[in-house]
Write an enzyme that holds these catalytic residues in place. Sequence first.
Site, PDB file in Angstrom:
ATOM      1  N   ALA A  99      35.488  43.661  38.930  1.00 40.61           N
ATOM      2  CA  ALA A  99      35.099  44.422  40.046  1.00 40.61           C
ATOM      3  C   ALA A  99      33.733  43.245  40.439  1.00 40.61           C
ATOM      4  O   ALA A  99      32.950  42.365  39.508  1.00 40.61           O
ATOM      5  CB  ALA A  99      35.078  44.909  40.744  1.00 40.61           C
ATOM      6  N   HIS A 100      33.018  43.136  41.593  1.00 42.65           N
ATOM      7  CA  HIS A 100      31.884  42.282  41.751  1.00 42.65           C
ATOM      8  C   HIS A 100      30.583  42.974  40.661  1.00 42.65           C
ATOM      9  O   HIS A 100      30.604  43.993  40.822  1.00 42.65           O
ATOM     10  CB  HIS A 100      31.745  41.869  43.112  1.00 42.65           C
ATOM     11  N   ASN A 101      29.708  41.696  40.525  1.00 43.47           N
ATOM     12  CA  ASN A 101      28.811  42.017  39.335  1.00 43.47           C
ATOM     13  C   ASN A 101      29.032  42.932  39.009  1.00 43.47           C
ATOM     14  O   ASN A 101      27.984  43.202  38.006  1.00 43.47           O
ATOM     15  CB  ASN A 101      27.520  42.795  40.516  1.00 43.47           C
TER      16      ASN A 101
END
Lengths: 341, 341, 341
Positions: B237-239
């Site tokens: 997922a993001h980051n």
Amino acid sequence: MSFALGELAVRFGCELRGDPELRVAHVATLADAVSGDLGFLANPHYRPQLAATRATVVVTDAAHAALSPVAVLVSANPYATYARIAALLHPGPAIAAGVHSSAVIDPSARLAASASVGALAVIGPGALIGERARIGPGCLIGDGVAIGADCLLHAGVTVIAGATLGERVRIHPGVVIGSDGFGFAPDAGAWTKVPQLGSVRIGADVEIGANTTIDRGAIGDTVIEAGVKLDNQIQVAHNVYIGAHTVIAACVGISGSTRIGARCMIGGAVGIVGHLDICDDVVVTGMSMVSRSIGAPGIYSGGIPAEPAPLWRRLVGRFKRLEALAERVRRQERSNNRNPA
Amino acid sequence: MSFALGELAVRFGCELRGDPELRVAHVATLADAVSGDLGFLANPHYRPQLAATRATVVVTDAAHAALSPVAVLVSANPYATYARIAALLHPGPAIAAGVHSSAVIDPSARLAASASVGALAVIGPGALIGERARIGPGCLIGDGVAIGADCLLHAGVTVIAGATLGERVRIHPGVVIGSDGFGFAPDAGAWTKVPQLGSVRIGADVEIGANTTIDRGAIGDTVIEAGVKLDNQIQVAHNVYIGAHTVIAACVGISGSTRIGARCMIGGAVGIVGHLDICDDVVVTGMSMVSRSIGAPGIYSGGIPAEPAPLWRRLVGRFKRLEALAERVRRQERSNNRNPA
Amino acid sequence: MSFALGELAVRFGCELRGDPELRVAHVATLADAVSGDLGFLANPHYRPQLAATRATVVVTDAAHAALSPVAVLVSANPYATYARIAALLHPGPAIAAGVHSSAVIDPSARLAASASVGALAVIGPGALIGERARIGPGCLIGDGVAIGADCLLHAGVTVIAGATLGERVRIHPGVVIGSDGFGFAPDAGAWTKVPQLGSVRIGADVEIGANTTIDRGAIGDTVIEAGVKLDNQIQVAHNVYIGAHTVIAACVGISGSTRIGARCMIGGAVGIVGHLDICDDVVVTGMSMVSRSIGAPGIYSGGIPAEPAPLWRRLVGRFKRLEALAERVRRQERSNNRNPA
């Protein structure tokens, strides 16, 4: 295209209870059917819909036939009979033989004249495409891959590593066959890639759901036997073997070198660790973790149904304190044994 | 192409026990090897196959060398040595530099002259393709993406959002890098999209398996450090941050903003919730749910092996009644305390 | 492009505490922001970063506004307000209307003049592409598919089976919509394919993450209502219904014919079995197995957090012996009842 009930009864070996001249052109659910539709009742869950159906005819078994308000095609296996009639009524779009002008075909590939290749597909050097095989738009068929007769690869399927597909294999979009297996040797704090040199062999009448991945073998091949049905988003690691007519539901992961027998049924999101041997006729229910070989046919489970969160939190708390609870029971036993009443 | 055992011993720093003039051309399993093949024994599980092998030479460690009926290349790390020899014997197809005529290259993209781009690939505006990088057929390389030297993107890989790949990154078909993260703000009964503005940075020597997805960061970047190996169908997922040389097996899901340290090993189908911090050198076994940060190296588990269904049903029933069982134990304790024998 | 704080306050209905002439051009995290950046504080987890931020302005709620060392845009819903301002500051690349010369468009497809189609996309016979819709490179749009106005399909999206998408649907790479559902009738030791004849209907403002798959219905349609947000690698089986504004995290699998209500929130890697009915406003936490219908709003859980492996092994051992433990408690109770102290 419509068919008379009399013709369907003869063609599919059903007893017809009703007017053989009536005609049907489409299938429908019992609830949504209108005149000219054929419905079916295989799952007793839907029996309440039978009495009010407006279908022209219903395919069902002898036990339910008497409940039908309309004509019935009686079959010992109504779901399979329904499937065959539905395929007759709804044959799917005809696809003309030939190669779309935008497809890129290597000169050394050999395509049957009756095969079709869709827009922007790529067929690599030495690939073989069998009679009447249909390669959809955007498919990527790598070097030396062999696609059997009557295969259907929907849009955007990737097959590489010299994989071979038997006859009548159906593959849905986003499937990847022949990607490298996950093989790395630990080496001075880093990982050295272990070349993945095997291929993938897929038997006749296999179906593979969207975005499923099947890795090539490390040395030998990954093998999917005839009649296997794989749902969407399944991961099949290198050198896995799946026996004939096994069905596997979506989101299952099968680790490397595991063998699964014939006629198994694996539920959704099951995880199977590597180097196991699962015998024929095993059923694994959804979300189970299979971490040991299974040598006896039967049903195996490993999932725990969800509960309202406050109850679940208490149960998990109890679970995490099972050691202490067992110790308390042991103390009681000791105390009672020392002090028999 | 074949190599003399003497040459292999020198090149890979092994002790040779056998005739240095013997030659090998292929690798094989101990069971399937024939004359001219090189086998290996690293996993003691396969020791029983050693005595009957017909390989010309076996790579193994000193402890197993004496058991070999054929020549031996003795290595302290036989699996890594095997991997290197296999790469020498089976170098993979040579791919000529150059751009396939059907590929679509934006005029503002810059490609090294030694790079190759396959059929029907798309290279967007401002993209950079490094020396000897190979972009397979059907790959989609978006605006401003930078692909390092010697990268290998197999067929059908999508890289967008200005992602950067270090040198020697290998990516398998169906991988998506740079898709939007899952960010939505609740707003009057609906969801307002939170723009995903970050990118993805991938270090050198990373490998990414088929159909794995790596989202771009919401504001900062998603980061995969050098030497990380990701198997198929992983969701990042993001980051998320993944430290160097960590390996992650198939079907793992890592939620947003979680940091995973270096040299971790994450088993198949593990789920890791968001905003956690997993330190270096953590091992998580398959199908575990990691819902808290982990601050100490070691092995963590959370999966429960499947059992025959009737037994499993009873166990789940017991589990769901753990509250009542604990209450019964408490009553016994109270009763015994009130009435000491 | 920069905006004055005074203008932002008016446009987004915020109270401004600070100089209305100050201008911002980018968003940033509180920790990374520099002059000219706009930061936000919605999650109290990040409150410690507020005091040292160098952002020009911070979007936050009234409760946190006083803690800000810089200008504040006060909003009752700072995350949604941040999202809207971020979309204004970072509108994304403009994509010119028109069809790339390499795209393959069937003559019978109808494209709005304001729509765009990227390189090497395929648009099949009878497809409809709405006003301002953007079809990215490598997308495969099948026969009779209808894409609504202002949809955005990133690269490599496949939509088939005559699926219909409402307005403003966003789809990320690798998504497959309209693949066959998993329907096979057991038939004399093999499996007969049940034709999959339904389609997929997707409402307005739906977003679908990378490599998610949505199967067509068997007879009726699979339905995703307006405002639903699906993360990456989700599997939606045939005839599933998902109610408006429900959000589903990555790696979830939903089996056939299950209905999920409106405004539900399903955590990552949840598995939901088929033919269930989940009512509106249900929250399911990550990695739960939902195997029964849910008729009451609330939070439901089914995941057990991982523990250090030695402890976990003991707990699993205890779990597997729960039958015996319960039996021991029962014996104590009987013994105490027979011999009341």
